[in-house]
Scaffold this motif. Sequence first.
Motif, PDB file in Angstrom:
ATOM      1  N   LYS A 245     -41.721  82.363  20.233  1.00  0.00           N
ATOM      2  CA  LYS A 245     -41.946  80.971  19.840  1.00  0.00           C
ATOM      3  C   LYS A 245     -42.839  80.305  20.867  1.00  0.00           C
ATOM      4  CE  LYS A 245     -41.287  77.154  17.484  1.00  0.00           C
ATOM      5  NZ  LYS A 245     -41.838  77.008  16.121  1.00  0.00           N
TER       6      LYS A 245
ATOM      7  N   ARG B 246     -53.670  76.286  20.042  1.00  0.00           N
ATOM      8  CA  ARG B 246     -53.882  77.675  20.456  1.00  0.00           C
ATOM      9  C   ARG B 246     -54.421  77.786  21.885  1.00  0.00           C
ATOM     10  NH1 ARG B 246     -57.194  81.215  16.320  1.00  0.00           N
ATOM     11  NH2 ARG B 246     -55.324  80.641  15.117  1.00  0.00           N
TER      12      ARG B 246
ATOM     13  N   ARG C 265     -51.529  76.688  24.414  1.00  0.00           N
ATOM     14  CA  ARG C 265     -50.202  76.980  23.869  1.00  0.00           C
ATOM     15  C   ARG C 265     -49.213  77.328  24.982  1.00  0.00           C
ATOM     16  NH1 ARG C 265     -48.489  77.106  18.999  1.00  0.00           N
ATOM     17  NH2 ARG C 265     -46.855  78.485  18.192  1.00  0.00           N
TER      18      ARG C 265
ATOM     19  N   ASP D 284     -42.117  82.133  15.671  1.00  0.00           N
ATOM     20  CA  ASP D 284     -43.459  82.584  15.311  1.00  0.00           C
ATOM     21  C   ASP D 284     -43.455  84.056  14.930  1.00  0.00           C
ATOM     22  OD1 ASP D 284     -44.389  80.060  15.977  1.00  0.00           O
ATOM     23  OD2 ASP D 284     -44.810  80.622  18.053  1.00  0.00           O
TER      24      ASP D 284
END
Length: 562
Positions: free
Chosen positions: A317, A322, A325, A366
Amino acid sequence: MSAGTRPQQSPEPEGRPMTELIDRPPLVDRLPSPTAELLRVRDLHVAFGERVAVRGVEFALGAGESLGIVGESGSGKSTTALALLRMLPAGGRITGGSVELGGQDLAGLPEEALRAVRGRRIAMVFQDPMSSLNPVLSVGRQLDEALRAHGERRTKAERSLRAAELLELVGVPKAATRLDDFPHQFSGGQRQRIMIALALAHDAEVLVADEPTTALDPTVQRQILRLLARINRERGTALVVISHDLGVIAETCSRLLVMRDGEVVEQGGTERLLTDPRHAYTKSLLAAVPRLDAPSRAAANSTPGAEPLLVVRGLAKGYGPRRRRTVALADVDLELHPGETLGLVGESGSGKSTLARALVGGHAPDAGSVSFAGRPLDGRRARREVQMVFQDPYASLNPRLTVGRIIAEPLIAHRIGDRAQRQARVAELLEQVGLEASAAARSPREFSGGQRQRIGIARALAPEPSVLVCDEPVSALDVSIQAQVIDLLARLQRELGLAVLFIAHDLAVVRQVSHRIAVLHRGRIVESGPADRVITAPEHPYTAELLAAVPSLPTPTAGSLL
Protein backbone atom coordinates in the motif's frame (compact mmCIF):
# COMPACT_ATOMS: atom_id res chain seq x y z
CA MET A 1 -1.35 6.86 9.14
CA SER A 2 -5.11 7.37 9.03
CA ALA A 3 -7.17 5.70 6.35
CA GLY A 4 -7.53 7.90 3.30
CA THR A 5 -4.78 10.32 4.36
CA ARG A 6 -2.57 11.54 1.54
CA PRO A 7 0.35 13.50 2.99
CA GLN A 8 1.74 16.20 0.79
CA GLN A 9 5.24 15.44 1.96
CA SER A 10 6.77 12.26 3.26
CA PRO A 11 7.86 12.71 6.89
CA GLU A 12 11.57 12.91 7.52
CA PRO A 13 13.20 10.23 9.68
CA GLU A 14 12.50 10.82 13.35
CA GLY A 15 14.99 13.35 14.69
CA ARG A 16 18.32 12.07 13.38
CA PRO A 17 20.23 15.00 14.96
CA MET A 18 19.29 13.50 18.33
CA THR A 19 20.57 10.01 17.55
CA GLU A 20 23.83 10.54 19.36
CA LEU A 21 21.95 11.10 22.62
CA ILE A 22 20.40 7.63 22.65
CA ASP A 23 23.63 5.85 23.62
CA ARG A 24 24.54 8.14 26.51
CA PRO A 25 24.44 6.97 30.16
CA PRO A 26 21.23 7.24 32.25
CA LEU A 27 19.92 10.78 32.41
CA VAL A 28 19.29 11.42 36.07
CA ASP A 29 22.87 10.60 37.07
CA ARG A 30 24.09 13.57 35.01
CA LEU A 31 21.58 16.16 36.17
CA PRO A 32 23.14 19.10 38.05
CA SER A 33 22.25 19.88 41.63
CA PRO A 34 19.46 22.47 41.83
CA THR A 35 20.56 26.06 42.30
CA ALA A 36 18.20 28.94 43.09
CA GLU A 37 14.61 28.00 43.79
CA LEU A 38 12.44 28.89 40.79
CA LEU A 39 9.03 27.47 41.62
CA ARG A 40 7.36 26.99 44.99
CA VAL A 41 3.86 25.51 45.27
CA ARG A 42 2.26 25.92 48.70
CA ASP A 43 -0.94 24.23 49.90
CA LEU A 44 -2.52 24.33 46.41
CA HIS A 45 -6.27 23.67 46.22
CA VAL A 46 -8.27 23.50 42.96
CA ALA A 47 -12.03 23.03 42.61
CA PHE A 48 -14.56 22.59 39.82
CA GLY A 49 -17.78 23.90 41.26
CA GLU A 50 -18.32 22.02 44.51
CA ARG A 51 -15.91 19.23 43.59
CA VAL A 52 -12.40 19.56 44.99
CA ALA A 53 -9.90 18.22 42.42
CA VAL A 54 -6.59 19.09 44.13
CA ARG A 55 -5.98 19.28 47.87
CA GLY A 56 -2.93 20.72 49.60
CA VAL A 57 -0.28 20.00 46.95
CA GLU A 58 3.17 21.31 47.87
CA PHE A 59 6.57 21.10 46.20
CA ALA A 60 9.58 23.22 45.26
CA LEU A 61 11.65 23.20 42.09
CA GLY A 62 15.08 24.65 41.45
CA ALA A 63 16.95 25.57 38.27
CA GLY A 64 18.19 22.42 36.54
CA GLU A 65 15.95 20.18 38.65
CA SER A 66 13.37 17.71 37.33
CA LEU A 67 10.19 16.58 39.05
CA GLY A 68 7.87 13.79 37.93
CA ILE A 69 4.19 13.67 38.91
CA VAL A 70 2.43 10.31 38.56
CA GLY A 71 -0.96 8.86 39.40
CA GLU A 72 -4.05 7.30 37.84
CA SER A 73 -6.58 9.16 35.71
CA GLY A 74 -8.48 11.50 38.03
CA SER A 75 -5.62 11.70 40.52
CA GLY A 76 -5.21 15.44 39.91
CA LYS A 77 -1.81 15.41 38.22
CA SER A 78 -2.87 17.18 34.99
CA THR A 79 -5.07 19.60 36.96
CA THR A 80 -2.04 20.48 39.08
CA ALA A 81 0.02 21.07 35.93
CA LEU A 82 -2.64 23.34 34.42
CA ALA A 83 -3.00 25.23 37.70
CA LEU A 84 0.69 26.14 37.59
CA LEU A 85 0.01 28.25 34.50
CA ARG A 86 -3.58 29.20 35.45
CA MET A 87 -4.87 27.36 32.38
CA LEU A 88 -7.65 25.40 34.08
CA PRO A 89 -10.68 24.35 31.99
CA ALA A 90 -13.95 26.25 32.29
CA GLY A 91 -15.33 26.00 35.81
CA GLY A 92 -11.95 25.30 37.41
CA ARG A 93 -10.42 27.72 39.87
CA ILE A 94 -7.62 27.88 42.42
CA THR A 95 -9.38 28.05 45.79
CA GLY A 96 -6.37 28.14 48.05
CA GLY A 97 -2.59 28.22 48.27
CA SER A 98 -0.01 29.83 46.02
CA VAL A 99 2.14 29.16 42.95
CA GLU A 100 5.26 31.29 43.35
CA LEU A 101 7.55 31.76 40.37
CA GLY A 102 10.69 33.59 41.43
CA GLY A 103 8.78 34.90 44.45
CA GLN A 104 5.82 36.15 42.38
CA ASP A 105 2.48 34.47 43.17
CA LEU A 106 0.89 33.46 39.85
CA ALA A 107 -2.32 32.35 41.57
CA GLY A 108 -3.19 35.95 42.45
CA LEU A 109 -1.88 37.79 39.37
CA PRO A 110 -4.33 39.77 37.22
CA GLU A 111 -4.88 38.15 33.83
CA GLU A 112 -2.95 40.82 31.91
CA ALA A 113 0.10 40.44 34.16
CA LEU A 114 -0.18 36.65 33.94
CA ARG A 115 -0.06 36.76 30.12
CA ALA A 116 3.32 38.45 30.38
CA VAL A 117 4.62 35.51 32.43
CA ARG A 118 2.89 32.54 30.80
CA GLY A 119 4.93 31.38 27.83
CA ARG A 120 7.85 33.66 28.65
CA ARG A 121 8.91 32.40 32.09
CA ILE A 122 6.81 29.23 32.48
CA ALA A 123 5.58 27.21 29.50
CA MET A 124 3.74 24.00 28.80
CA VAL A 125 4.09 21.07 26.40
CA PHE A 126 0.70 19.42 25.88
CA GLN A 127 -0.07 15.74 25.45
CA ASP A 128 -1.57 15.67 21.96
CA PRO A 129 0.37 17.86 19.51
CA MET A 130 -2.07 17.24 16.65
CA SER A 131 -4.94 18.80 18.58
CA SER A 132 -2.75 21.55 20.09
CA LEU A 133 -1.19 22.73 16.83
CA ASN A 134 -3.36 24.77 14.46
CA PRO A 135 -3.91 22.55 11.38
CA VAL A 136 -4.50 25.48 8.99
CA LEU A 137 -1.34 27.43 9.86
CA SER A 138 2.18 26.51 8.82
CA VAL A 139 4.62 25.59 11.56
CA GLY A 140 6.67 28.70 10.80
CA ARG A 141 3.58 30.89 11.18
CA GLN A 142 2.78 29.33 14.54
CA LEU A 143 6.32 29.85 15.78
CA ASP A 144 6.20 33.44 14.52
CA GLU A 145 2.97 34.04 16.47
CA ALA A 146 4.59 32.63 19.61
CA LEU A 147 7.56 34.98 19.18
CA ARG A 148 5.33 38.01 18.61
CA ALA A 149 3.02 37.16 21.51
CA HIS A 150 5.44 38.68 24.00
CA GLY A 151 6.41 41.74 22.01
CA GLU A 152 9.27 40.27 20.01
CA ARG A 153 10.66 43.29 18.15
CA ARG A 154 12.72 41.50 15.53
CA THR A 155 11.93 41.84 11.85
CA LYS A 156 9.96 39.12 10.11
CA ALA A 157 13.16 37.76 8.55
CA GLU A 158 14.88 37.69 11.94
CA ARG A 159 11.91 35.91 13.50
CA SER A 160 12.02 33.37 10.68
CA LEU A 161 15.67 32.69 11.44
CA ARG A 162 14.81 32.33 15.13
CA ALA A 163 11.99 29.89 14.28
CA ALA A 164 14.41 27.75 12.27
CA GLU A 165 16.87 27.87 15.20
CA LEU A 166 14.15 26.60 17.54
CA LEU A 167 13.26 23.72 15.24
CA GLU A 168 16.93 22.86 14.90
CA LEU A 169 17.34 23.01 18.68
CA VAL A 170 14.66 20.36 19.14
CA GLY A 171 16.08 18.12 16.43
CA VAL A 172 13.73 18.60 13.45
CA PRO A 173 15.78 17.63 10.36
CA LYS A 174 16.27 20.29 7.65
CA ALA A 175 14.61 22.82 9.94
CA ALA A 176 14.90 25.87 7.67
CA THR A 177 13.13 24.05 4.83
CA ARG A 178 10.20 22.90 6.99
CA LEU A 179 8.85 26.28 8.16
CA ASP A 180 6.22 26.41 5.42
CA ASP A 181 4.99 22.88 6.12
CA PHE A 182 1.78 22.18 8.04
CA PRO A 183 1.42 19.97 11.13
CA HIS A 184 -0.04 17.02 9.20
CA GLN A 185 3.15 16.86 7.12
CA PHE A 186 5.19 15.90 10.18
CA SER A 187 5.31 12.61 12.04
CA GLY A 188 4.00 12.26 15.59
CA GLY A 189 7.43 12.59 17.17
CA GLN A 190 8.29 15.63 15.07
CA ARG A 191 5.00 17.31 16.02
CA GLN A 192 5.89 16.83 19.68
CA ARG A 193 9.28 18.44 18.98
CA ILE A 194 7.45 21.41 17.44
CA MET A 195 5.36 21.72 20.61
CA ILE A 196 8.58 21.83 22.64
CA ALA A 197 10.02 24.46 20.28
CA LEU A 198 6.93 26.62 20.83
CA ALA A 199 7.35 26.29 24.59
CA LEU A 200 11.02 27.30 24.32
CA ALA A 201 10.40 30.34 22.13
CA HIS A 202 11.18 32.70 25.00
CA ASP A 203 13.68 30.59 26.98
CA ALA A 204 11.19 29.73 29.71
CA GLU A 205 12.70 29.06 33.14
CA VAL A 206 10.16 26.30 33.92
CA LEU A 207 8.87 23.76 31.40
CA VAL A 208 5.78 21.70 32.27
CA ALA A 209 5.32 18.60 30.05
CA ASP A 210 1.93 16.88 30.37
CA GLU A 211 2.15 13.28 29.08
CA PRO A 212 4.71 14.32 26.42
CA THR A 213 5.33 10.80 25.07
CA THR A 214 1.89 9.15 25.18
CA ALA A 215 1.33 6.91 22.11
CA LEU A 216 4.89 7.41 20.80
CA ASP A 217 6.91 4.33 19.90
CA PRO A 218 10.03 3.46 21.98
CA THR A 219 12.69 5.05 19.78
CA VAL A 220 10.76 8.30 19.26
CA GLN A 221 9.80 8.38 22.95
CA ARG A 222 13.46 7.95 23.85
CA GLN A 223 14.43 10.85 21.59
CA ILE A 224 11.80 13.15 23.14
CA LEU A 225 12.90 12.20 26.67
CA ARG A 226 16.55 12.81 25.75
CA LEU A 227 15.59 16.17 24.28
CA LEU A 228 13.77 17.22 27.46
CA ALA A 229 16.70 16.04 29.56
CA ARG A 230 19.17 17.94 27.40
CA ILE A 231 17.16 21.14 27.79
CA ASN A 232 16.97 20.51 31.53
CA ARG A 233 20.70 19.83 31.79
CA GLU A 234 22.29 22.27 29.36
CA ARG A 235 19.92 25.24 29.67
CA GLY A 236 19.14 24.86 33.39
CA THR A 237 15.41 24.79 32.62
CA ALA A 238 13.42 23.39 35.53
CA LEU A 239 11.31 20.47 34.32
CA VAL A 240 7.97 19.10 35.51
CA VAL A 241 6.89 15.89 33.75
CA ILE A 242 3.34 14.55 34.17
CA SER A 243 2.98 10.91 33.13
CA HIS A 244 1.19 7.64 33.82
CA ASP A 245 4.30 5.84 32.54
CA LEU A 246 6.68 5.19 35.43
CA GLY A 247 9.44 4.21 33.00
CA VAL A 248 9.30 7.70 31.46
CA ILE A 249 9.65 9.26 34.91
CA ALA A 250 12.54 6.95 35.81
CA GLU A 251 14.36 8.08 32.65
CA THR A 252 13.96 11.83 33.13
CA CYS A 253 13.23 12.91 36.70
CA SER A 254 15.38 13.03 39.80
CA ARG A 255 12.40 13.53 42.14
CA LEU A 256 8.95 11.98 42.11
CA LEU A 257 5.56 13.01 43.46
CA VAL A 258 2.73 10.44 43.64
CA MET A 259 -0.87 11.68 43.59
CA ARG A 260 -4.16 9.99 44.36
CA ASP A 261 -7.63 11.56 44.60
CA GLY A 262 -6.14 15.06 44.37
CA GLU A 263 -3.63 14.60 47.16
CA VAL A 264 0.09 13.84 47.35
CA VAL A 265 0.46 10.45 49.01
CA GLU A 266 4.23 10.08 48.66
CA GLN A 267 7.18 12.06 47.34
CA GLY A 268 10.95 11.81 47.31
CA GLY A 269 13.89 10.74 45.17
CA THR A 270 12.81 8.81 42.09
CA GLU A 271 15.09 5.83 42.65
CA ARG A 272 14.02 5.46 46.28
CA LEU A 273 10.30 5.61 45.48
CA LEU A 274 10.60 3.14 42.60
CA THR A 275 12.72 0.61 44.51
CA ASP A 276 11.38 0.98 48.04
CA PRO A 277 7.90 2.61 48.01
CA ARG A 278 6.31 3.25 51.40
CA HIS A 279 2.68 3.99 50.51
CA ALA A 280 0.30 1.18 49.50
CA TYR A 281 -0.91 3.16 46.47
CA THR A 282 2.63 3.62 45.12
CA LYS A 283 3.19 -0.11 45.56
CA SER A 284 0.00 -0.88 43.64
CA LEU A 285 1.06 1.37 40.75
CA LEU A 286 4.43 -0.35 40.51
CA ALA A 287 2.87 -3.80 40.73
CA ALA A 288 0.63 -3.00 37.73
CA VAL A 289 3.52 -1.96 35.44
CA PRO A 290 4.28 -4.60 32.75
CA ARG A 291 7.99 -5.40 32.79
CA LEU A 292 9.96 -6.24 29.68
CA ASP A 293 11.83 -9.01 31.51
CA ALA A 294 8.60 -10.84 32.45
CA PRO A 295 7.73 -13.82 30.20
CA SER A 296 4.65 -13.96 27.98
CA ARG A 297 1.37 -14.92 29.66
CA ALA A 298 -0.43 -15.65 26.39
CA ALA A 299 -0.23 -19.45 26.68
CA ALA A 300 -2.42 -19.28 29.79
CA ASN A 301 -5.13 -17.45 27.83
CA SER A 302 -5.52 -19.79 24.87
CA THR A 303 -3.84 -22.37 22.68
CA PRO A 304 -3.67 -21.33 19.00
CA GLY A 305 -5.28 -23.57 16.41
CA ALA A 306 -3.13 -25.46 13.94
CA GLU A 307 -4.55 -24.01 10.70
CA PRO A 308 -4.26 -20.25 10.08
CA LEU A 309 -7.52 -18.28 10.16
CA LEU A 310 -6.28 -15.04 8.58
CA VAL A 311 -3.57 -15.11 5.92
CA VAL A 312 -1.88 -12.04 4.43
CA ARG A 313 0.33 -12.47 1.36
CA GLY A 314 2.40 -9.82 -0.43
CA LEU A 315 0.32 -6.90 0.87
CA ALA A 316 1.42 -3.50 -0.46
CA LYS A 317 0.00 0.00 0.00
CA GLY A 318 1.22 3.47 -0.88
CA TYR A 319 -0.04 7.05 -0.74
CA GLY A 320 0.42 10.14 -2.88
CA PRO A 321 1.20 10.77 -6.55
CA ARG A 322 3.53 8.41 -8.39
CA ARG A 323 6.61 10.66 -8.30
CA ARG A 324 6.34 11.36 -4.56
CA ARG A 325 4.62 8.19 -3.45
CA THR A 326 5.03 7.17 0.17
CA VAL A 327 5.30 3.40 0.63
CA ALA A 328 3.32 2.39 3.71
CA LEU A 329 3.40 -1.41 3.21
CA ALA A 330 5.70 -3.48 1.01
CA ASP A 331 5.27 -7.23 0.47
CA VAL A 332 3.85 -8.01 3.94
CA ASP A 333 3.19 -11.65 4.83
CA LEU A 334 1.34 -12.60 8.03
CA GLU A 335 -0.61 -15.50 9.47
CA LEU A 336 -2.99 -15.38 12.43
CA HIS A 337 -4.37 -18.55 14.01
CA PRO A 338 -7.62 -19.06 15.95
CA GLY A 339 -7.09 -18.28 19.62
CA GLU A 340 -3.71 -16.63 18.93
CA THR A 341 -2.48 -13.16 19.81
CA LEU A 342 0.05 -11.76 17.36
CA GLY A 343 1.82 -8.65 18.60
CA LEU A 344 2.78 -6.09 15.95
CA VAL A 345 5.42 -3.48 16.81
CA GLY A 346 7.34 -0.78 14.94
CA GLU A 347 7.99 2.94 14.85
CA SER A 348 5.50 5.63 13.83
CA GLY A 349 5.20 5.46 10.06
CA SER A 350 6.26 1.80 9.90
CA GLY A 351 2.84 0.85 8.49
CA LYS A 352 1.15 -0.71 11.56
CA SER A 353 -2.09 1.27 11.35
CA THR A 354 -2.18 1.02 7.56
CA LEU A 355 -2.05 -2.76 7.87
CA ALA A 356 -4.77 -2.72 10.54
CA ARG A 357 -7.11 -0.68 8.34
CA ALA A 358 -6.43 -2.89 5.34
CA LEU A 359 -7.52 -5.93 7.36
CA VAL A 360 -10.84 -4.36 8.42
CA GLY A 361 -11.63 -3.12 4.91
CA GLY A 362 -10.80 0.53 5.65
CA HIS A 363 -8.95 0.81 2.36
CA ALA A 364 -7.98 -1.47 -0.50
CA PRO A 365 -4.33 -2.57 -0.84
CA ASP A 366 -2.41 -1.83 -4.03
CA ALA A 367 -1.23 -5.44 -4.27
CA GLY A 368 -1.37 -8.72 -2.40
CA SER A 369 -4.22 -10.62 -0.80
CA VAL A 370 -5.99 -11.17 2.52
CA SER A 371 -7.87 -14.43 3.02
CA PHE A 372 -10.09 -15.60 5.86
CA ALA A 373 -10.62 -19.34 6.44
CA GLY A 374 -9.22 -20.02 2.98
CA ARG A 375 -11.46 -17.56 1.10
CA PRO A 376 -10.78 -13.95 -0.02
CA LEU A 377 -11.71 -11.44 2.66
CA ASP A 378 -13.99 -9.01 0.83
CA GLY A 379 -15.30 -5.72 2.21
CA ARG A 380 -18.59 -6.90 3.76
CA ARG A 381 -17.10 -10.07 5.20
CA ALA A 382 -14.12 -8.15 6.60
CA ARG A 383 -16.40 -5.70 8.35
CA ARG A 384 -18.14 -8.56 10.19
CA GLU A 385 -15.41 -11.17 10.73
CA VAL A 386 -12.61 -8.69 11.54
CA GLN A 387 -13.45 -5.93 14.00
CA MET A 388 -11.29 -3.13 15.37
CA VAL A 389 -10.65 -1.73 18.85
CA PHE A 390 -9.29 1.79 18.46
CA GLN A 391 -6.58 3.60 20.35
CA ASP A 392 -8.43 6.58 21.75
CA PRO A 393 -11.57 5.65 23.71
CA TYR A 394 -12.56 9.33 23.84
CA ALA A 395 -12.38 10.02 20.10
CA SER A 396 -13.69 6.67 18.82
CA LEU A 397 -17.14 6.88 20.48
CA ASN A 398 -19.78 9.23 19.09
CA PRO A 399 -20.58 11.63 21.96
CA ARG A 400 -24.08 12.32 20.58
CA LEU A 401 -25.21 8.70 20.80
CA THR A 402 -26.08 6.61 23.82
CA VAL A 403 -23.81 3.71 24.69
CA GLY A 404 -26.56 1.31 23.66
CA ARG A 405 -26.84 2.83 20.20
CA ILE A 406 -23.04 2.84 19.78
CA ILE A 407 -22.82 -0.88 20.52
CA ALA A 408 -25.86 -1.66 18.39
CA GLU A 409 -24.48 0.12 15.29
CA PRO A 410 -22.65 -2.98 13.91
CA LEU A 411 -25.79 -5.05 14.50
CA ILE A 412 -27.88 -2.54 12.56
CA ALA A 413 -25.27 -2.31 9.77
CA HIS A 414 -25.20 -6.10 9.34
CA ARG A 415 -28.97 -6.45 9.82
CA ILE A 416 -28.55 -8.76 12.78
CA GLY A 417 -31.71 -9.34 14.82
CA ASP A 418 -34.75 -7.19 15.39
CA ARG A 419 -34.97 -4.27 17.84
CA ALA A 420 -35.65 -6.43 20.89
CA GLN A 421 -32.91 -8.90 20.00
CA ARG A 422 -30.41 -6.07 19.52
CA GLN A 423 -31.30 -4.61 22.92
CA ALA A 424 -30.76 -7.99 24.53
CA ARG A 425 -27.44 -8.40 22.72
CA VAL A 426 -26.28 -4.94 23.89
CA ALA A 427 -27.12 -5.81 27.51
CA GLU A 428 -25.26 -9.13 27.16
CA LEU A 429 -22.18 -7.40 25.69
CA LEU A 430 -22.05 -4.75 28.41
CA GLU A 431 -22.07 -7.42 31.10
CA GLN A 432 -19.48 -9.41 29.16
CA VAL A 433 -17.02 -6.50 29.30
CA GLY A 434 -17.66 -5.81 32.98
CA LEU A 435 -20.27 -3.02 32.82
CA GLU A 436 -23.89 -2.97 33.94
CA ALA A 437 -26.64 -3.36 31.36
CA SER A 438 -28.10 -0.03 32.53
CA ALA A 439 -25.06 1.71 31.01
CA ALA A 440 -26.79 1.40 27.61
CA ALA A 441 -28.96 4.45 28.36
CA ARG A 442 -26.04 6.71 29.28
CA SER A 443 -23.71 8.93 27.24
CA PRO A 444 -19.99 8.13 26.67
CA ARG A 445 -18.98 11.30 28.53
CA GLU A 446 -20.33 9.79 31.76
CA PHE A 447 -17.64 7.09 31.74
CA SER A 448 -13.93 7.00 32.54
CA GLY A 449 -11.27 6.23 29.92
CA GLY A 450 -11.04 2.57 30.93
CA GLN A 451 -14.82 2.19 30.87
CA ARG A 452 -14.99 3.80 27.43
CA GLN A 453 -12.45 1.33 26.14
CA ARG A 454 -14.64 -1.48 27.47
CA ILE A 455 -17.53 0.05 25.51
CA GLY A 456 -15.32 0.10 22.40
CA ILE A 457 -14.51 -3.58 22.92
CA ALA A 458 -18.23 -4.38 23.34
CA ARG A 459 -18.97 -2.60 20.06
CA ALA A 460 -16.25 -4.62 18.30
CA LEU A 461 -17.67 -7.89 19.68
CA ALA A 462 -21.26 -7.11 18.69
CA PRO A 463 -21.32 -8.91 15.28
CA GLU A 464 -19.49 -11.93 16.78
CA PRO A 465 -16.21 -11.54 14.87
CA SER A 466 -13.48 -14.16 14.70
CA VAL A 467 -10.63 -11.61 14.70
CA LEU A 468 -10.04 -8.50 16.79
CA VAL A 469 -7.55 -5.91 15.54
CA CYS A 470 -6.50 -3.87 18.57
CA ASP A 471 -4.69 -0.70 17.47
CA GLU A 472 -2.89 0.72 20.54
CA PRO A 473 -5.86 -0.20 22.77
CA VAL A 474 -4.20 0.71 26.09
CA SER A 475 -1.64 3.41 25.23
CA ALA A 476 -3.80 6.27 26.55
CA LEU A 477 -4.67 4.50 29.82
CA ASP A 478 -2.87 4.61 33.15
CA VAL A 479 -1.12 1.46 34.33
CA SER A 480 -3.81 0.04 36.62
CA ILE A 481 -6.64 0.59 34.09
CA GLN A 482 -4.35 -0.72 31.35
CA ALA A 483 -3.91 -3.93 33.35
CA GLN A 484 -7.69 -4.29 33.69
CA VAL A 485 -8.27 -3.90 29.93
CA ILE A 486 -5.49 -6.41 29.15
CA ASP A 487 -7.03 -8.91 31.55
CA LEU A 488 -10.44 -8.33 29.92
CA LEU A 489 -9.06 -9.03 26.45
CA ALA A 490 -7.36 -12.18 27.75
CA ARG A 491 -10.60 -13.43 29.31
CA LEU A 492 -12.60 -12.72 26.16
CA GLN A 493 -10.04 -14.53 24.03
CA ARG A 494 -10.18 -17.51 26.36
CA GLU A 495 -13.99 -17.61 26.38
CA LEU A 496 -14.64 -16.81 22.69
CA GLY A 497 -11.55 -18.27 21.01
CA LEU A 498 -10.76 -14.96 19.33
CA ALA A 499 -7.71 -14.37 17.18
CA VAL A 500 -6.15 -11.03 18.12
CA LEU A 501 -3.75 -8.74 16.25
CA PHE A 502 -2.39 -6.55 19.06
CA ILE A 503 -0.66 -3.39 17.83
CA ALA A 504 1.23 -1.39 20.44
CA HIS A 505 4.38 0.63 21.02
CA ASP A 506 4.85 -0.70 24.58
CA LEU A 507 7.02 -3.77 24.10
CA ALA A 508 6.50 -4.95 27.68
CA VAL A 509 2.73 -5.05 27.13
CA VAL A 510 3.18 -6.75 23.75
CA ARG A 511 5.37 -9.48 25.25
CA GLN A 512 2.90 -10.02 28.08
CA VAL A 513 -0.14 -10.61 25.82
CA SER A 514 1.36 -12.20 22.68
CA HIS A 515 2.06 -15.73 21.54
CA ARG A 516 4.13 -14.36 18.64
CA ILE A 517 5.57 -10.95 17.75
CA ALA A 518 6.11 -9.45 14.29
CA VAL A 519 8.33 -6.39 13.84
CA LEU A 520 7.38 -3.93 11.09
CA HIS A 521 9.99 -1.50 9.74
CA ARG A 522 9.39 0.86 6.81
CA GLY A 523 6.47 -1.21 5.63
CA ARG A 524 8.21 -4.60 5.81
CA ILE A 525 8.19 -7.42 8.35
CA VAL A 526 11.85 -7.66 9.37
CA GLU A 527 11.44 -10.26 12.11
CA SER A 528 8.79 -12.53 13.60
CA GLY A 529 8.74 -15.42 16.04
CA PRO A 530 7.69 -16.53 19.51
CA ALA A 531 7.20 -13.55 21.80
CA ASP A 532 9.79 -14.52 24.40
CA ARG A 533 12.42 -15.29 21.76
CA VAL A 534 11.96 -12.01 19.88
CA ILE A 535 12.29 -10.02 23.12
CA THR A 536 15.20 -11.92 24.69
CA ALA A 537 17.18 -12.85 21.55
CA PRO A 538 16.30 -10.45 18.70
CA GLU A 539 17.78 -11.39 15.35
CA HIS A 540 17.34 -8.13 13.43
CA PRO A 541 19.27 -4.95 14.38
CA TYR A 542 16.09 -2.89 14.21
CA THR A 543 14.39 -5.10 16.81
CA ALA A 544 17.42 -4.72 19.05
CA GLU A 545 17.23 -0.94 18.57
CA LEU A 546 13.58 -0.88 19.63
CA LEU A 547 14.35 -2.94 22.73
CA ALA A 548 17.29 -0.74 23.69
CA ALA A 549 15.02 2.33 23.62
CA VAL A 550 12.47 0.98 26.11
CA PRO A 551 12.52 3.00 29.38
CA SER A 552 13.48 0.73 32.25
CA LEU A 553 12.43 0.72 35.87
CA PRO A 554 14.89 -0.04 38.67
CA THR A 555 14.33 -3.39 40.34
CA PRO A 556 12.33 -3.07 43.59
CA THR A 557 14.04 -4.21 46.77
CA ALA A 558 12.97 -7.59 48.16
CA GLY A 559 9.50 -7.43 49.63
CA SER A 560 9.00 -3.72 48.84
CA LEU A 561 5.80 -4.30 46.81
CA LEU A 562 4.15 -6.54 49.40
